[in-house]
Structure formats: C-alpha cells, structure tokens
Design an enzyme around this catalytic site. Structure first.
Site, PDB file in Angstrom:
ATOM      1  NE  ARG A 180      -3.308  -3.188   0.402  1.00  0.00           N
ATOM      2  CZ  ARG A 180      -3.556  -3.583   1.629  1.00  0.00           C
ATOM      3  NH1 ARG A 180      -2.498  -4.230   2.439  1.00  0.00           N
ATOM      4  NH2 ARG A 180      -4.687  -4.655   0.840  1.00  0.00           N
ATOM      5  CG  ASP A 209      -2.718  -6.532  -0.618  1.00  0.00           C
ATOM      6  OD1 ASP A 209      -3.680  -7.324  -1.683  1.00  0.00           O
ATOM      7  OD2 ASP A 209      -3.126  -7.174   0.161  1.00  0.00           O
ATOM      8  CG  HIS A 282      -5.782  -9.416  -0.148  1.00  0.00           C
ATOM      9  ND1 HIS A 282      -5.129  -8.393  -0.275  1.00  0.00           N
ATOM     10  CD2 HIS A 282      -6.298 -10.552  -0.291  1.00  0.00           C
ATOM     11  CE1 HIS A 282      -6.433  -8.171   0.910  1.00  0.00           C
ATOM     12  NE2 HIS A 282      -6.967  -9.396   1.290  1.00  0.00           N
ATOM     13  CD  GLU A 349      -9.793  -8.607   3.620  1.00  0.00           C
ATOM     14  OE1 GLU A 349      -9.725  -8.310   4.471  1.00  0.00           O
ATOM     15  OE2 GLU A 349      -9.208  -7.996   2.944  1.00  0.00           O
ATOM     16  CE1 TYR A 440      -4.298  -7.486  12.169  1.00  0.00           C
ATOM     17  CE2 TYR A 440      -5.485  -6.649  10.544  1.00  0.00           C
ATOM     18  CZ  TYR A 440      -4.784  -7.833  10.533  1.00  0.00           C
ATOM     19  OH  TYR A 440      -5.171  -8.896  10.221  1.00  0.00           O
ATOM     20  CG  PHE A 441       0.530  -2.558  16.121  1.00  0.00           C
ATOM     21  CD1 PHE A 441       0.272  -2.855  16.839  1.00  0.00           C
ATOM     22  CD2 PHE A 441       1.785  -2.611  16.601  1.00  0.00           C
ATOM     23  CE1 PHE A 441       0.405  -3.408  18.116  1.00  0.00           C
ATOM     24  CE2 PHE A 441       2.542  -3.071  17.659  1.00  0.00           C
ATOM     25  CZ  PHE A 441       0.938  -3.470  18.215  1.00  0.00           C
ATOM     26  CG  ASP A 442      -4.089  -1.366  10.334  1.00  0.00           C
ATOM     27  OD1 ASP A 442      -4.322  -2.081  10.850  1.00  0.00           O
ATOM     28  OD2 ASP A 442      -5.166  -1.316   9.315  1.00  0.00           O
ATOM     29  CD1 TRP A 488      -3.140  -4.837   9.043  1.00  0.00           C
ATOM     30  CD2 TRP A 488      -2.706  -5.635   6.438  1.00  0.00           C
ATOM     31  NE1 TRP A 488      -2.603  -6.230   8.507  1.00  0.00           N
ATOM     32  CE2 TRP A 488      -2.915  -6.032   7.271  1.00  0.00           C
ATOM     33  CE3 TRP A 488      -1.599  -5.725   5.097  1.00  0.00           C
ATOM     34  CZ2 TRP A 488      -2.446  -8.039   6.422  1.00  0.00           C
ATOM     35  CZ3 TRP A 488      -1.381  -6.899   4.825  1.00  0.00           C
ATOM     36  CH2 TRP A 488      -2.117  -7.677   6.132  1.00  0.00           C
ATOM     37  CB  THR A 489       1.299   0.589   5.223  1.00  0.00           C
ATOM     38  OG1 THR A 489       1.344   0.261   3.950  1.00  0.00           O
ATOM     39  CG2 THR A 489       2.478   0.274   5.882  1.00  0.00           C
ATOM     40  CD  GLU A 490      -4.691  -0.854   3.843  1.00  0.00           C
ATOM     41  OE1 GLU A 490      -4.380  -0.394   5.299  1.00  0.00           O
ATOM     42  OE2 GLU A 490      -5.348  -1.276   3.678  1.00  0.00           O
TER      43      GLU A 490
HETATM   44  C1  TNX Z   1      -7.475  -6.717   6.163  1.00  0.00           C
HETATM   45  S1  TNX Z   1      -5.662  -8.653   8.008  1.00  0.00           S
HETATM   46  C2  TNX Z   1      -6.001  -7.044   5.281  1.00  0.00           C
HETATM   47  C3  TNX Z   1      -5.648  -6.595   4.731  1.00  0.00           C
HETATM   48  C4  TNX Z   1      -5.860  -4.872   5.305  1.00  0.00           C
HETATM   49  C5  TNX Z   1      -6.645  -4.457   6.574  1.00  0.00           C
HETATM   50  C6  TNX Z   1      -6.790  -3.701   6.736  1.00  0.00           C
HETATM   51  C7  TNX Z   1      -6.016  -9.450   6.169  1.00  0.00           C
HETATM   52  C8  TNX Z   1      -5.494 -10.848   5.656  1.00  0.00           C
HETATM   53  N1  TNX Z   1      -5.926  -8.383   5.681  1.00  0.00           N
HETATM   54  O1  TNX Z   1      -5.821  -6.651   3.503  1.00  0.00           O
HETATM   55  O2  TNX Z   1      -4.564  -3.748   4.847  1.00  0.00           O
HETATM   56  O3  TNX Z   1      -7.640  -5.580   6.735  1.00  0.00           O
HETATM   57  O4  TNX Z   1      -6.686  -3.192   8.499  1.00  0.00           O
END
Ligand code: TNX
Length: 558
Positions: A180, A209, A282, A349, A440-442, A488-490
């Site tokens: 990201r 991703d 992804h 996902e 989740y440190f995001d 996660w670095t969005e």
């Molecule tokens: C879910 S947790 C994702 C990531 C996203 C994140 C945002 C996981 C294995 N997949 O692709 O960046 O949520 O919190």
C-alpha cells in the site's frame, strides 16, 4: 571461565567455589541485595535480574569473543561505538581462562540454557555474556546496549548485576505491508533493527497485494513493469465520499539483489524473514500484469488505486494450468531468495464472487470435485503448500484458509479473535496470534478525532500490554507458537508515520512475547519512559506520545 567475580562479603566468600564457574552463579541469590531502584530499567523485562555485590562497571576496553562469533562481535562493537562513541578493541580468544579487566567477554555456554536464552554478568571490572545459540548472543547484546549510556561521551556506570533470560514464546514478530506504501531498503533495515532491539525474531514481509507487486520476478517481468505501479492513490479514508485521488503514479519494487542484502542483514540479527505472496485473492497486481491468469482474460485490469477491494473489484486468480505454472515459478524464485522454513501464501479475504460468476472456474470446481468456492480456495492453498513441501518448506497463511478442510501441517496466522483461534486449534492446527484487536497497529491508539488518519478501531498501548496470546482456558494452547502485530500501510505514506503507529505499541508487544504473564503496566510505563522512549529519539523515530492519556478506561462510542 573463572575469575570474573569479585567476592566482597564474608557470606559471599562461602559461595566462592561455586562462583568460580560462571554458569553456576545464576542459582545463587546475592545477599544483601541493594534496593531495587539501583537496577537498570530494561525492556522487555528479563526473566531474572539480580544485583551482585561490588562496584559498578565504569569502563570497557576490549571485546573478547570466540572465532565463530566474529560477525556478531563486529556487530556489537559497531553498535557500542555508534551509541557511546567508545571503540572497543576486538580480541579473538576461544578459551577465556578468566576475563581480563576492562573486557566484555562473549562465551559459549557449557551448560544448557533455554533456546534463545542468555546469561549476562556485570562486575566492576568486566562483563560476560554467555549463550548457547547465536540468537541468545544477539538478545543479550540488546540488553548490553540498554545498559550502556545512549549518548556519546557520557560516563558509564553499570551496577554489578546478573541477568538470566529467555523468551516466553518461540515466535515473536512484526509484519509490514510494503504494498500500500513502499519503504526504502534503509528503512526496512531500520525496521529489522527495531525488531532486533525488541528481542523479536521474525519479520513478516507482505510483498504483494492488489495495489502493487513489490518483489523483482525474473520469470514474469510484467509483474514489475506493470504490476509494481499504480496510476494514482486514494487520498483520505476509503469510506470518504466522494473518493479523491492524487493523480500521481506510485510504485516500485525491491530488486532480488536488495532482497538478498536485506535477508543477510536480518540473518546476522537473528531475524527470520517470512515473505508473503498473497494468493489466490489480493492478486489484482498480478492479474493486471497477466490478465490471462484471471477469470476474465480479455479484460485490462488496473493495479488497484483504492483500498479494501474485498468483493468490490475482481482480484482473484483463476484455476488453470497457466496459473499453477505461474505459482510454481514465483514461489521457486521466492524460495531461492528467502531461507525461511515458512513461506506465507496469504489466503485472506478471498472473494468467492468472481469464481461464482465464471463458468470455467465452475467447471474446474466440478471436475475436481471441490464442492464449492471454499473447496477451490483450499485447493489453491494445498497445491502451493504441497509444492513448498517438496522443497522442504512449510506453508503459512491467514486463518481464512482453514475455512475448508485443509491439511493441518499448514501453520495458521489468526487475525480474527479468540473464537477463530479456538476453531483453528480445535481442527488441529498450530497458530500464530495476530488478532485485529489489539494487534493491528494500523488501528488508532487514541480516540482523538484529530489523531493522524488510521483505518478504524481503538487499540491503545494498554490493550497491547494486557493482551495474552494464550487466552485462559484455551484448549491445545501449547499449539500457540507466539504472536505478531500487523502493520497495514494504507494510511502510512511514509516511514515516520509507520514509526508513529508502531511506537510504543511494539515495545509493549515485545514484553508480552518475551517476558510472559503477570506483568505490571504501571512499572512498564516507567521502564518505557526511562529506557525505550529515549531510544526512539536516538533512532530519530516518531512515536505516539499520548499513551498515558488513552488507556483502557476510555471507551469507543459504540
Ligand atoms: C485486512 S487482515 C487485510 C489487509 C488490510 C487490512 C486493513 C488481512 C489478512 N487482510 O489487506 O490491509 O485488513 O486493516
């Protein structure tokens, strides 16, 4: 290794024969012990830290080490020089008959220690670090760096003490998403240094991703020429309406040469890098480069420019010979770069929508008697898992891969909650804990609406500190190997934003993973403030400063 201990009182004289062997000293409680406040503040808290009688150590001149710890000794000397300005002279000596005055001695343990454990003894004239594996030495070295002043030219005064230490969990990690947003090779090394300092041992590197492919692939060059770049990036939160984009092409990737350099850098620091290629969902960047691997081969897919693609845009691989060939080739190139026993294949996902809509995928499901799309997801994971196994590696994936009936040799990374953890354990898997709450440190570490943009959620420092990877009453809890936080670095466009999100939460996690349960949050905050926060400054790293204000007594609105 005799002669290190300076015996001072009558009572201790009686112990002299035992103390001649450094390895026996640990069992001996020195008496009388000086008050606790003379002991240094260390993070993560060691398993045992005791004062020894005698004066403080005020200077070191030499670093004495066995020949097979040459690289580690050089590493330590360089860190000490950088931190304190003191250049120790390096002396190679396999047998140290006794520590010469002014020596920092590294010595292989002659008695068993716990894996990754170490024993450190500080006396007025010398310091001795004993371990039985290289990881133990590296962890002990981090303790030494914490005992030394964090400033060039400052006087040294390390009280006589003894530390016996080892980790609670075998797996202690941090993840970083470089898709990201992308971070420089220098920052990746810095991040590895952060892990090392916190006595962690695993860096989970999320390399591919929907929004980009970040590793050079020789056999599939379009993964880089096309897949590594997106046309633009979403501005603000992805739920904001209307969506605004910045209009700037964004991207890049790590060359295989850079990857090798980073792997070697991490190896010296005893950090294993688990690379992740996220499949079969992804995968938008991959199908943008090679549309023939998708369910709609005639489509021109863009590399994603927005976040949260699940069920919103097609990002899955289609089951066909070209795809399986692609996977074997890509994972072969990956394994050549990363010696990790575990290879992460994502699996989170994975939208079933695009497979449902595609007649050819439906034919594949029917022909292979997979039942449904979940069966196909399992097929993908097991296909790659078996391929990895033939090369002596093991597959690891996000917990969704266990939805179907999956080979329990696969290691599961649980990003769900206690329930998903229990389900995976129940099915016979070993797991690594990385629950969204609180790892989740995001997610936000405050409820301040003006805090720097994050995804959602409230994971304050205290929640991280109080998290136990092994929930009380959990069955098969010996199959919980440890935990990691995910980054996660969005919403982290640059390295200092990453630092702001991970510090001080990563420091709290290090103590959860290393020191074990029964911890005191108030005492941790004090050690954080005297030991860790000055070091963030030394690293020139940002950190979230309002952690005392945003504790667990503050509750989100809903
Ligand atoms: C879910 S947790 C994702 C990531 C996203 C994140 C945002 C996981 C294995 N997949 O692709 O960046 O949520 O919190």
């Amino acid at each position: 290794m005799a002669g290190v201990v300076k015996v001072t009182t009558a009572q201790e004289k009686n112990l002299a024969p035992v103390m001649a062997n450094t390895n026996a000293i640990a069992q001996v409680a020195p008496s009388p012990a000086p008050p606790n406040n003379s002991l240094p503040a260390l993070v993560p808290l060691p398993q045992s830290l005791k004062s020894l009688p005698g004066e403080a150590l005020t200077k070191l001149e030499t670093l004495v080490f066995p020949a097979n710890l040459w690289a580690e000794a050089q590493y330590l000397a360089a860190e000490i020089a950088q931190q304190t300005g003191k250049n120790l002279s390096l002396v190679k000596a396999d047998q140290t008959a006794g520590a010469p005055a002014g020596a920092l001695v590294l010595s292989w343990s002659t008695t068993p220690l716990a894996a990754e454990g170490y024993r450190l003894q500080v006396q007025s004239s010398a310091m001795t670090l004993v371990a039985q594996d290289k990881a133990g030495f590296i962890h002990g070295m981090q303790t030494i760096l914490q005992l030394l002043p964090l400033q060039k030219g400052k006087a040294w005064k390390i009280p006589a003490l003894e530390i016996e230490d080892h980790p609670r969990f075998a797996y202690r990690g941090m993840h970083l998403d470089v898709v990201r947003h992308l971070f420089s090779v220098d920052y990746i090394k810095q991040f590895i240094d952060y892990l090392c300092h916190h006595k962690m041992n695993t860096f989970h590197w999320h390399l591919t991703d929907d929004q980009g492919w970040r590793i050079e692939m020789k056999a599939y060059p379009k993964l880089n020429t096309i897949g590594s770049y997106r046309a633009e990036t979403l501005v603000g939160h992805f739920k904001d309406q209307p969506a605004v984009y910045d209009g700037q092409r964004y991207g890049g990737y790590y060359t295989q040469k850079e990857i090798k350099e980073i792997v070697a850098y991490a190896a010296l620091r005893q950090i294993n890098i688990i690379p992740e290629i996220d499949i079969p969902g992804h995968s938008r960047a991959a199908i943008a480069a090679y549309p023939e691997l998708s369910t709609q081969p005639d489509t021109v897919w863009n590399v994603a420019t927005t976040w949260g693609m699940y069920n919103r845009q097609n990002n899955v691989l289609a089951p066909k010979p070209a795809t399986f060939q692609f996977l074997e080739t890509v994972f072969t190139e990956l394994m050549a770069l990363f010696p990790s026993p575990y290879i992460h294949l994502g699996g989170d996902e994975c939208s079933k929508l695009w497979w449902k809509q595609d007649p050819k995928t439906q034919d594949f499901i029917a022909q292979n008697k997979l039942g449904n799309e979940t069966g196909l997801q399992t097929y993908f994971i097991e296909y790659v898992g078996r391929f990895l196994q033939t090369k002596g590696r093991k597959a690891i994936g996000w917990h969704e891969i266990a939805e179907g009936k999956l080979d329990t040799a696969t290691l599961i990374m649980n990003w769900g909650n206690e329930k998903t953890a229990a389900q995976c354990l129940q099915k016979g898997f070993s797991i690594i804990q990385t629950p969204g709450k609180p790892l989740y440190f995001d997610h936000y570490q405050s409820l301040d609406p003006k805090d720097s943009l994050a995804i959602h959620g409230y994971n304050p420092l205290e929640a991280v500190y109080r998290f136990d990877p092994v929930p009380p009453g959990m069955n098969r809890s010996n199959k919980i190997l440890g935990a990691q936080a995910n980054v996660w670095t969005e919403y982290m466009g640059h390295a200092q934003k990453v630092n702001y999100m991970v510090f001080p939460r990563m420091t709290a996690l290090s103590e959860v993973l290393w020191s074990g349960p029964g911890k005191d949050y108030g005492a941790f905050l004090q050690r954080l403030e005297s030991q860790s926060i000055p070091r963030y400054g030394y690293w020139n790293a940002s950190w979230f400063k309002d952690y005392r204000k945003w504790d667990l007594s503050k509750k989100p609105a809903n």
